[in-house]
Design a protein around this motif. Structure first.
Motif, PDB file in Angstrom:
ATOM      1  N   LEU A   1     -48.455  46.391 -48.738  1.00  0.00           N
ATOM      2  CA  LEU A   1     -48.109  47.531 -49.578  1.00  0.00           C
ATOM      3  C   LEU A   1     -46.927  48.214 -48.914  1.00  0.00           C
ATOM      4  CD1 LEU A   1     -48.493  49.693 -51.764  1.00  0.00           C
ATOM      5  CD2 LEU A   1     -50.306  50.702 -50.371  1.00  0.00           C
ATOM      6  N   SER A   2     -45.768  48.118 -49.563  1.00  0.00           N
ATOM      7  CA  SER A   2     -44.554  48.638 -48.936  1.00  0.00           C
ATOM      8  C   SER A   2     -43.780  49.486 -49.924  1.00  0.00           C
ATOM      9  CB  SER A   2     -43.682  47.480 -48.442  1.00  0.00           C
ATOM     10  OG  SER A   2     -43.321  46.651 -49.525  1.00  0.00           O
TER      11      SER A   2
ATOM     12  N   ASN B   1     -44.414  53.835 -50.592  1.00  0.00           N
ATOM     13  CA  ASN B   1     -45.596  52.987 -50.318  1.00  0.00           C
ATOM     14  C   ASN B   1     -46.916  53.720 -50.497  1.00  0.00           C
ATOM     15  OD1 ASN B   1     -43.818  53.292 -47.566  1.00  0.00           O
ATOM     16  ND2 ASN B   1     -45.952  53.852 -47.134  1.00  0.00           N
TER      17      ASN B   1
ATOM     18  N   SER C   1     -50.396  54.734 -52.729  1.00  0.00           N
ATOM     19  CA  SER C   1     -51.374  53.913 -53.437  1.00  0.00           C
ATOM     20  C   SER C   1     -52.177  54.745 -54.429  1.00  0.00           C
ATOM     21  CB  SER C   1     -52.313  53.259 -52.420  1.00  0.00           C
ATOM     22  OG  SER C   1     -53.261  52.473 -53.103  1.00  0.00           O
TER      23      SER C   1
ATOM     24  N   GLN D   1     -52.262  50.369 -57.855  1.00  0.00           N
ATOM     25  CA  GLN D   1     -52.063  49.614 -56.617  1.00  0.00           C
ATOM     26  C   GLN D   1     -53.407  49.150 -56.057  1.00  0.00           C
ATOM     27  OE1 GLN D   1     -50.459  52.721 -57.186  1.00  0.00           O
ATOM     28  NE2 GLN D   1     -48.794  51.473 -57.995  1.00  0.00           N
TER      29      GLN D   1
ATOM     30  N   VAL E   1     -50.081  48.124 -44.562  1.00  0.00           N
ATOM     31  CA  VAL E   1     -49.400  49.238 -45.223  1.00  0.00           C
ATOM     32  C   VAL E   1     -48.136  49.495 -44.401  1.00  0.00           C
ATOM     33  CG1 VAL E   1     -49.505  51.666 -45.868  1.00  0.00           C
ATOM     34  CG2 VAL E   1     -51.534  50.215 -46.140  1.00  0.00           C
TER      35      VAL E   1
ATOM     36  N   VAL F   1     -48.261  56.471 -43.529  1.00  0.00           N
ATOM     37  CA  VAL F   1     -48.887  55.138 -43.466  1.00  0.00           C
ATOM     38  C   VAL F   1     -50.401  55.298 -43.299  1.00  0.00           C
ATOM     39  CG1 VAL F   1     -49.108  53.048 -42.061  1.00  0.00           C
ATOM     40  CG2 VAL F   1     -46.833  53.974 -42.583  1.00  0.00           C
TER      41      VAL F   1
ATOM     42  N   VAL G   1     -52.029  56.729 -46.412  1.00  0.00           N
ATOM     43  CA  VAL G   1     -52.195  55.712 -47.468  1.00  0.00           C
ATOM     44  C   VAL G   1     -53.403  54.827 -47.161  1.00  0.00           C
ATOM     45  CG1 VAL G   1     -51.142  53.695 -48.560  1.00  0.00           C
ATOM     46  CG2 VAL G   1     -49.770  55.753 -48.169  1.00  0.00           C
ATOM     47  N   ILE G   2     -53.581  54.478 -45.893  1.00  0.00           N
ATOM     48  CA  ILE G   2     -54.761  53.672 -45.535  1.00  0.00           C
ATOM     49  C   ILE G   2     -56.037  54.458 -45.858  1.00  0.00           C
ATOM     50  CG2 ILE G   2     -56.063  52.629 -43.632  1.00  0.00           C
ATOM     51  CD1 ILE G   2     -53.377  51.933 -42.315  1.00  0.00           C
TER      52      ILE G   2
ATOM     53  N   ILE H   1     -56.603  54.428 -49.527  1.00  0.00           N
ATOM     54  CA  ILE H   1     -57.116  53.120 -49.983  1.00  0.00           C
ATOM     55  C   ILE H   1     -58.627  53.055 -49.765  1.00  0.00           C
ATOM     56  CG2 ILE H   1     -57.150  50.643 -49.423  1.00  0.00           C
ATOM     57  CD1 ILE H   1     -54.080  50.929 -48.916  1.00  0.00           C
TER      58      ILE H   1
ATOM     59  N   VAL I   1     -57.190  45.993 -42.197  1.00  0.00           N
ATOM     60  CA  VAL I   1     -56.134  46.844 -42.742  1.00  0.00           C
ATOM     61  C   VAL I   1     -55.384  47.484 -41.575  1.00  0.00           C
ATOM     62  CG1 VAL I   1     -55.604  48.780 -44.278  1.00  0.00           C
ATOM     63  CG2 VAL I   1     -57.597  47.319 -44.753  1.00  0.00           C
TER      64      VAL I   1
ATOM     65  N   GLY J   1     -51.581  49.450 -40.206  1.00  0.00           N
ATOM     66  CA  GLY J   1     -50.332  50.119 -40.544  1.00  0.00           C
ATOM     67  C   GLY J   1     -49.180  49.486 -39.790  1.00  0.00           C
TER      68      GLY J   1
END
Ligand SMILES: [Zn+2]
Length: 240
Positions: free
Chosen positions: A76-77, A104, A106, A110, A128, A185, A188-189, A192, A210, A212
């Motif tokens: 995921l970028s 990036n 989510s 996504q 990520v 980053v 976003v994790i 998710i 997962v 980063g």
């Protein structure tokens, strides 16, 4: 067993070994750590200006068209044109299940894509990938008034920038953007894990990993940030 049957068994054995060999070349059956090692190696090739250009020919296109995709990793970028993931990780056709958004971030679209990559395509590593000089993060840091759908697209970055600004009251907008791009980053994790019980469960069981990462567009180098520092809490059963 007569010779004819033995012959057939031998032929089946050869075909099976060929399929297994191909699967090994592909992402199928590759552990998250092995996938991570390959991406690290790929970025080293890119940095050294010594790409292998592996998996970029018509033969690879033909094999993946016929046999389907077994991507090595999901990434995921950012949509930024200076962050072309296949190039900077020296990967090719069928190697990366790529999801890209400005900043990036989510959301539900996504998450659905990533769940598909993990569940149906069997990718076991999710990276990520943030990057330096990110326009989406900078726009939020500068509080730019954007038209149309842009504010909604970058909304997940707003609390990240606020947290960085609160922690560094005197910092310039550019410095805040630089720090927030890295912090984003991890946000976003966390997003998710919070938004996808499927991916959370797969992370909890070890089915997926997962991590980063952060790409420096000034140098071409990818820094590996590892898992979210609070991963155990975020993937815990019932977390959301
Ligand atoms: Zn960006």
């Amino acid at each position: 067993m007569d010779r004819k049957i033995m012959g057939i068994v031998a032929v089946i054995g050869v075909i099976l070994s060929a399929v297994l060999a191909l699967a090994t070349v592909d992402g199928a059956g590759v552990s998250p750590d092995e996938a991570l090692a390959r991406l690290k190696e790929g970025n080293a090739h890119f940095l050294a200006e010594a790409p292998t250009h592996r998996n970029r020919d018509m033969a690879r296109r033909e094999v993946t068209a016929r046999q389907g995709q077994f991507p090595l990793a999901m990434i995921l970028s950012c949509s930024d044109s200076r962050v072309p993931v296949e190039i900077l990780f020296d990967q090719g056709v069928g190697d990366i299940f790529s999801v890209r958004t400005a900043g990036n971030v989510s959301g539900v679209m996504q998450l659905g894509s990533l769940e598909y990559g993990a569940e149906h395509l069997g990718a076991r590593l999710l990276v990520v990938l943030g990057h330096s000089k990110c326009g989406a993060v900078t726009a939020v840091a500068k509080n730019a008034k954007e038209p149309g759908n842009i504010p909604a697209a970058v909304a997940p970055i707003v609390p990240v920038v606020k947290a960085v600004r609160d922690a560094h009251p005197g910092a310039s907008d550019d410095d805040v953007a630089g720090m927030a791009a890295i912090q984003n980053v991890f946000q976003v994790i966390a997003d998710i894990y919070a938004g996808s019980p499927v991916l959370r469960g797969m992370a909890r069981s070890g089915r997926i990993k997962v991590v980063g990462a952060f790409y420096h567009i000034e140098s071409g180098k990818v820094d590996w940030l590892g898992p979210h520092p609070e991963e155990a809490r975020l993937v815990a059963d019932g977390a959301s």
